[in-house]
Design an enzyme around this catalytic site. Structure first.
Site, PDB file in Angstrom:
ATOM      1  N   GLY A 247     -59.456  -3.470 -27.125  1.00 26.31           N
ATOM      2  CA  GLY A 247     -58.018  -3.693 -27.202  1.00 26.31           C
ATOM      3  C   GLY A 247     -57.494  -3.605 -28.617  1.00 26.31           C
ATOM      4  O   GLY A 247     -56.280  -3.548 -28.843  1.00 26.31           O
TER       5      GLY A 247
ATOM      6  N   LYS B  64     -61.918  -2.111 -36.500  1.00 26.64           N
ATOM      7  CA  LYS B  64     -61.482  -3.242 -35.678  1.00 26.64           C
ATOM      8  C   LYS B  64     -60.199  -3.808 -36.282  1.00 26.64           C
ATOM      9  O   LYS B  64     -60.158  -4.103 -37.478  1.00 26.64           O
ATOM     10  CB  LYS B  64     -62.598  -4.303 -35.665  1.00 26.64           C
ATOM     11  CG  LYS B  64     -62.309  -5.515 -34.808  1.00 26.64           C
ATOM     12  CD  LYS B  64     -63.551  -6.406 -34.704  1.00 26.64           C
ATOM     13  CE  LYS B  64     -63.240  -7.736 -34.040  1.00 26.64           C
ATOM     14  NZ  LYS B  64     -64.414  -8.603 -33.992  1.00 26.64           N
TER      15      LYS B  64
ATOM     16  N   ASP C 230     -51.695  -7.475 -29.847  1.00 28.17           N
ATOM     17  CA  ASP C 230     -51.028  -6.560 -30.779  1.00 28.17           C
ATOM     18  C   ASP C 230     -51.982  -5.525 -31.373  1.00 28.17           C
ATOM     19  O   ASP C 230     -51.576  -4.694 -32.181  1.00 28.17           O
ATOM     20  CB  ASP C 230     -50.340  -7.357 -31.900  1.00 28.17           C
ATOM     21  CG  ASP C 230     -51.327  -8.184 -32.707  1.00 28.17           C
ATOM     22  OD1 ASP C 230     -52.546  -8.135 -32.418  1.00 28.17           O
ATOM     23  OD2 ASP C 230     -50.888  -8.891 -33.640  1.00 28.17           O
ATOM     24  N   GLY C 231     -53.255  -5.624 -31.005  1.00 27.88           N
ATOM     25  CA  GLY C 231     -54.214  -4.646 -31.512  1.00 27.88           C
ATOM     26  C   GLY C 231     -54.638  -4.878 -32.953  1.00 27.88           C
ATOM     27  O   GLY C 231     -55.357  -4.086 -33.540  1.00 27.88           O
TER      28      GLY C 231
ATOM     29  N   ARG D 279     -66.663  -1.754 -38.697  1.00 24.49           N
ATOM     30  CA  ARG D 279     -67.878  -2.349 -38.135  1.00 24.49           C
ATOM     31  C   ARG D 279     -68.869  -1.244 -37.799  1.00 24.49           C
ATOM     32  O   ARG D 279     -68.495  -0.201 -37.270  1.00 24.49           O
ATOM     33  CB  ARG D 279     -67.503  -3.138 -36.881  1.00 24.49           C
ATOM     34  CG  ARG D 279     -68.667  -3.822 -36.210  1.00 24.49           C
ATOM     35  CD  ARG D 279     -68.188  -4.911 -35.267  1.00 24.49           C
ATOM     36  NE  ARG D 279     -67.527  -4.375 -34.080  1.00 24.49           N
ATOM     37  CZ  ARG D 279     -67.067  -5.155 -33.095  1.00 24.49           C
ATOM     38  NH1 ARG D 279     -67.191  -6.476 -33.164  1.00 24.49           N
ATOM     39  NH2 ARG D 279     -66.471  -4.623 -32.050  1.00 24.49           N
TER      40      ARG D 279
ATOM     41  N   ARG E  88     -72.006  -2.576 -24.267  1.00 24.98           N
ATOM     42  CA  ARG E  88     -72.251  -3.985 -23.943  1.00 24.98           C
ATOM     43  C   ARG E  88     -72.790  -4.123 -22.534  1.00 24.98           C
ATOM     44  O   ARG E  88     -72.697  -3.174 -21.733  1.00 24.98           O
ATOM     45  CB  ARG E  88     -70.920  -4.748 -24.044  1.00 24.98           C
ATOM     46  CG  ARG E  88     -70.245  -4.594 -25.401  1.00 24.98           C
ATOM     47  CD  ARG E  88     -68.744  -4.358 -25.273  1.00 24.98           C
ATOM     48  NE  ARG E  88     -68.175  -3.919 -26.554  1.00 24.98           N
ATOM     49  CZ  ARG E  88     -67.737  -4.741 -27.489  1.00 24.98           C
ATOM     50  NH1 ARG E  88     -67.730  -6.027 -27.277  1.00 24.98           N
ATOM     51  NH2 ARG E  88     -67.290  -4.276 -28.637  1.00 24.98           N
TER      52      ARG E  88
ATOM     53  N   ASP F 119     -69.218  -9.281 -22.180  1.00 25.98           N
ATOM     54  CA  ASP F 119     -68.625  -8.197 -22.975  1.00 25.98           C
ATOM     55  C   ASP F 119     -68.946  -8.368 -24.455  1.00 25.98           C
ATOM     56  O   ASP F 119     -68.688  -7.474 -25.255  1.00 25.98           O
ATOM     57  CB  ASP F 119     -67.102  -8.140 -22.774  1.00 25.98           C
ATOM     58  CG  ASP F 119     -66.445  -9.495 -22.941  1.00 25.98           C
ATOM     59  OD1 ASP F 119     -66.798 -10.414 -22.189  1.00 25.98           O
ATOM     60  OD2 ASP F 119     -65.592  -9.641 -23.836  1.00 25.98           O
TER      61      ASP F 119
HETATM   62  P1  AMP Z   1     -62.998 -11.122 -27.822  1.00 28.62           P
HETATM   63  O1  AMP Z   1     -62.667 -12.505 -27.386  1.00 28.62           O
HETATM   64  O2  AMP Z   1     -62.758 -10.858 -29.278  1.00 28.62           O
HETATM   65  O3  AMP Z   1     -64.337 -10.680 -27.389  1.00 28.62           O
HETATM   66  O4  AMP Z   1     -61.933 -10.185 -27.097  1.00 28.62           O
HETATM   67  C1  AMP Z   1     -61.794 -10.113 -25.702  1.00 28.62           C
HETATM   68  C2  AMP Z   1     -60.912  -8.944 -25.336  1.00 28.62           C
HETATM   69  O5  AMP Z   1     -59.604  -9.116 -25.875  1.00 28.62           O
HETATM   70  C3  AMP Z   1     -61.399  -7.599 -25.827  1.00 28.62           C
HETATM   71  O6  AMP Z   1     -61.090  -6.651 -24.839  1.00 28.62           O
HETATM   72  C4  AMP Z   1     -60.586  -7.380 -27.067  1.00 28.62           C
HETATM   73  O7  AMP Z   1     -60.444  -6.024 -27.387  1.00 28.62           O
HETATM   74  C5  AMP Z   1     -59.249  -7.996 -26.667  1.00 28.62           C
HETATM   75  N1  AMP Z   1     -58.488  -8.456 -27.830  1.00 28.62           N
HETATM   76  C6  AMP Z   1     -58.786  -9.475 -28.664  1.00 28.62           C
HETATM   77  N2  AMP Z   1     -57.848  -9.618 -29.609  1.00 28.62           N
HETATM   78  C7  AMP Z   1     -56.925  -8.656 -29.392  1.00 28.62           C
HETATM   79  C8  AMP Z   1     -55.707  -8.268 -30.031  1.00 28.62           C
HETATM   80  N3  AMP Z   1     -55.237  -8.908 -31.106  1.00 28.62           N
HETATM   81  N4  AMP Z   1     -55.029  -7.218 -29.512  1.00 28.62           N
HETATM   82  C9  AMP Z   1     -55.474  -6.564 -28.436  1.00 28.62           C
HETATM   83  N5  AMP Z   1     -56.607  -6.878 -27.784  1.00 28.62           N
HETATM   84  C10 AMP Z   1     -57.324  -7.906 -28.251  1.00 28.62           C
HETATM   85 MG    MG Z   2     -65.378  -9.073 -27.675  1.00 24.01          MG
END
Ligand code: AMP
Ligand code: MG
Length: 495
Positions: free
Chosen positions: A92, A113, A125-126, A176, A183, A252
C-alpha cells in the site's frame, strides 16, 4: 543495458503473470534530501555510492526518477492480521523498483517504502514518516550486524513534505533491500481465491529463487514447505536469543526467504520476562516475546494450508503430510534455541542438567527483572575470575542474592568444560552482544532527528550497533539499560 546504468536490474518478479502485482511508478515528492546512504550495503549490491548521493541518485531514492531498467510495481498479498483473515493487503505504500544480483551472486529486491499510493493503499496515504523510517533503518541494520537474517536499509531520504498522522509529521522514503518481498501472505492471496495455478507459479518462482535444493525432491512443493519451516525455526530461535520482539507477526509480515521483515513496533527487550509486549496495538499479547515460536508455527500452518492442493492429489494424504511437517516446528526450533542458549552461558559441550540450569537462570531473571542482554554479556566477564566479581551481574537483579546461589551451580558446571576460561569467555562474547538497539536510544535518536533536525545521535547509534560484540569503551552508555525514567514501555508502528 549499458554499463552506465545506475542499477543493473534483472527483474524476475515482473516477469510473473500480471495478476501478481500492479505496475505503477512511485509518486514524486517535493523536496528530496538524503538523510543517509548505507555505503557498505551499496557496495555489496555492486552500486556506486557516490553516484547514489548525486542529485540524480537522490531523486531515484526519493521515487522522483525511475532509473533505467527498473520495472516498478506494487506486489499483491493477503494475510492474517492478529489472527483475522484479510483477503487483500498488498504493497500500500511500497514500490519494488527491481532486482539486482549482488556481489555474492544473490538476487536482491530494491524497494521504496513510503513512495506514495498504490491500488493496495485502501485508506492510507502511501507515505511513511521520518521517525518510523529511521527506526527501521537502525533496527534492521542492527539485526544484520548481529548476524540475523533481515531486510536491509540502503537509504533514507526526507521528502520535504508533511504527512498527516495524529499530528503533522515530516515524511521520508526508505530504500529497503530483501532477498525478496514475497511473504507467507503472498501464497495466501492466491490460495484464498482458490487460484491453484498461481500458487504453483509462485511456488516454482520461490523454489528457483530461494530454495533450489527443493527442486531435486520427488515432491518439491512439500520440500519447499519443510525448508521454509526450517528457516523460520532458525530465525525465530535467533530472535529469542537476542531478546527481539517483532511485534506484528502477521502472515503478511513473514518473509518466505526467512528474513526478518517489517520493522514496525518491534523492540529489543530490556528486562527479561516472557510476557513482554511493547507494541501499542498488541492489546492481548498475541505477539509477546514468549509466544513468538508458537505464532511462527501458526503462521506456517497457514502456508501449509495454502500449499495443500499441491502437496498431494489426495486430500487426506496432503493433510497428513502437511500436519506432520508443521508438527516438526517445535523440534526444529529447539534444535537452534537450546544449543544457542547454552552457548550464551558458556555451556559449549552438552551435559545432563544443562536445560534445568538455563531455565533456572531465566526464571530468576524474570522474577528479578534482570536486563536480558546485559546479564548474558556480563556473565562472560565472570568466567575469567580475574576480570570481575559476581556483583557485576548480581547488581542487575532486584535481589542480588538470587543470582549468587545460581552462580555457584553455574561455576561448578563450567569447571567440567574442556575449554580454558579465556576460550570460554571469548566464545561467550561472540554470542552475547553488548550493544543492541535499546528502545530509549532509538527514541532519543529519532527525537533529535525529527524535533531538532539533529542527525548526530542517529549516526552515532548506527555506528555503535555496527559492532555489537566488541567492547567499545567510550560508548559504554549505549550498552546500559534505561534508567527508570528512560524506560520505553510502548512502541508504535507509525503507519
Ligand atoms: P503493516 O502493518 O506495516 O504490515 O501494513 C499492513 C498493510 O497496510 C500493508 O498492506 C501496508 O502496505 C498497508 N499500509 C501501511 N501503512 C500504509 C500507508 N501509510 N498507506 C497505505 N498503505 C499502508
Ligand atoms: Mg507489512
Amino acid at each position: 543495458m549499458t554499463d552506465d546504468a545506475m542499477f543493473r536490474f534483472d527483474n524476475s518478479y515482473a516477469r510473473l503473470p500480471e495478476r501478481f502485482f500492479a505496475r505503477l511508478p512511485p509518486t514524486p515528492v517535493s523536496e528530496p534530501s538524503l538523510i543517509r546512504l548505507n555505503e557498505s550495503l551499496a557496495l555489496e549490491l555492486g552500486l556506486n555510492p557516490e553516484r547514489l548521493t548525486t542529485p540524480e541518485g537522490i531523486e531515484v531514492l526519493a521515487g522522483n526518477r525511475v532509473p533505467r531498467g527498473a520495472e516498478p510495481l506494487a506486489m499483491a498479498y493477503a494475510g492474517f492480521q492478529f489472527g483475522s483473515w484479510v483477503p487483500q493487503l498488498g504493497d500500500g505504500r511500497a514500490i519494488l523498483l527491481g532486482e539486482l544480483i549482488d556481489r555474492e551472486g544473490v538476487r536482491r529486491d530494491v524497494q521504496l517504502k513510503g513512495s506514495g499510493r498504490t491500488p493496495f493503499s485502501r485508506n492510507g496515504d502511501g507515505r511513511a514518516a521520518v521517525g518510523p523510517v529511521l527506526r527501521e533503518y537502525v533496527i534492521s541494520e542492527a539485526m544484520a550486524a548481529l548476524g540475523i537474517p533481515s531486510t536491509r536499509a540502503l537509504a533514507a531520504v526526507a521528502t520535504g513534505e508533511r504527512i498527516r498522522r495524529e499530528t503533522d509529521l515530516p515524511g521520508a522514503v526508505l530504500t529497503r533491500v530483501a532477498q525478496s518481498h514475497i511473504r507467507v501472505g503472498t501464497f495466501q492471496f492466491f490460495a484464498g481465491r482458490r487460484d491453484e495455478a498461481s500458487v504453483r507459479v509462485l511456488a516454482d518462482h520461490v523454489i528457483a529463487r530461494h530454495y533450489t535444493e527443493a527442486s531435486e525432491s520427488d515432491n518439491p512443493i512439500f520440500a519447499l514447505l519443510g525448508a521454509v519451516i526450517e528457516r523460520q525455526a532458525e530465525l525465530v530461535a535467533r530472535w529469542q536469543l537476542v531478546g527481539f520482539i517483532h511485534g506484528v507477526m502477521n502472515t503478511d509480515n513473514m518473509s518466505i526467504a526467512g528474513e526478518t521483515i517489517d520493522y514496525g513496533p518491534c523492540a529489543f527487550m530490556d528486562s527479561y520476562h516472557p510476557d513482554t509486549v511493547y507494541s501499542s496495538i498488541d492489546h492481548r499479547g498475541r505477539y509477546a516475546y514468549g509466544n513468538q515460536p508458537s505464532i511462527a508455527q501458526w503462521n506456517l500452518a497457514g502456508l501449509a494450508d495454502a500449499l495443500l492442493p499441491l502437496i498431494a492429489d489426495d486430500q487426506d494424504t496432503a493433510v497428513e503430510l502437511a500436519t506432520e511437517m508443521i508438527q516438526s516446528f517445535p523440534t526444529r526450533f529447539a534444535h537452534y534455541y537450546w544449543p544457542g542458549l547454552h552457548r550464551k552461558l558458556g555451556l559449549m559441550e552438552a551435559r545432563e542438567g544443562d536445560v534445568e540450569l538455563v531455565q533456572d537462570l531465566l526464571r530468576l531473571m524474570a522474577e528479578n527483572a534482570a536486563d536480558f542482554s546485559l546479564t548474558f554479556r556480563r556473565l562472560s566477564d565472570l568466567v575469567d575470575s580475574s576480570s570481575r566479581s559476581d556483583d557485576w551481574v548480581s547488581g542487575l537483579f532486584d535481589d542480588p542474592a538470587a543470582f549468587g546461589q545460581w552462580a555457584v551451580r553455574w561455576r561448578q558446571r563450567l569447571s567440567s568444560e574442556t575449554r580454558s576460561p579465556a576460550e570460554l569467555q571469548r566464545d561467550m562474547r561472540l554470542v552475547n552482544p553488548a550493544f543492541i538497539p535499546r528502545n530509549h536510544r532509538v527514541e532519543e535518536a529519532i527525537q533529535a532527528a525529527v524535533e531538532q533536525n539533529n542527525l548526530g545521535p542517529f549516526e552515532q547509534l548506527i555506528e555503535v550497533l555496527a559492532s555489537p560484540f566488541e567492547d567499545q569503551q567510550s560508548l559504554e552508555r549505549y550498552a546500559e539499560p534505561p534508567r527508570p525514567d528512560q524506560i520505553v514501555r510502548e512502541t508504535f508502528c507509525g503507519t
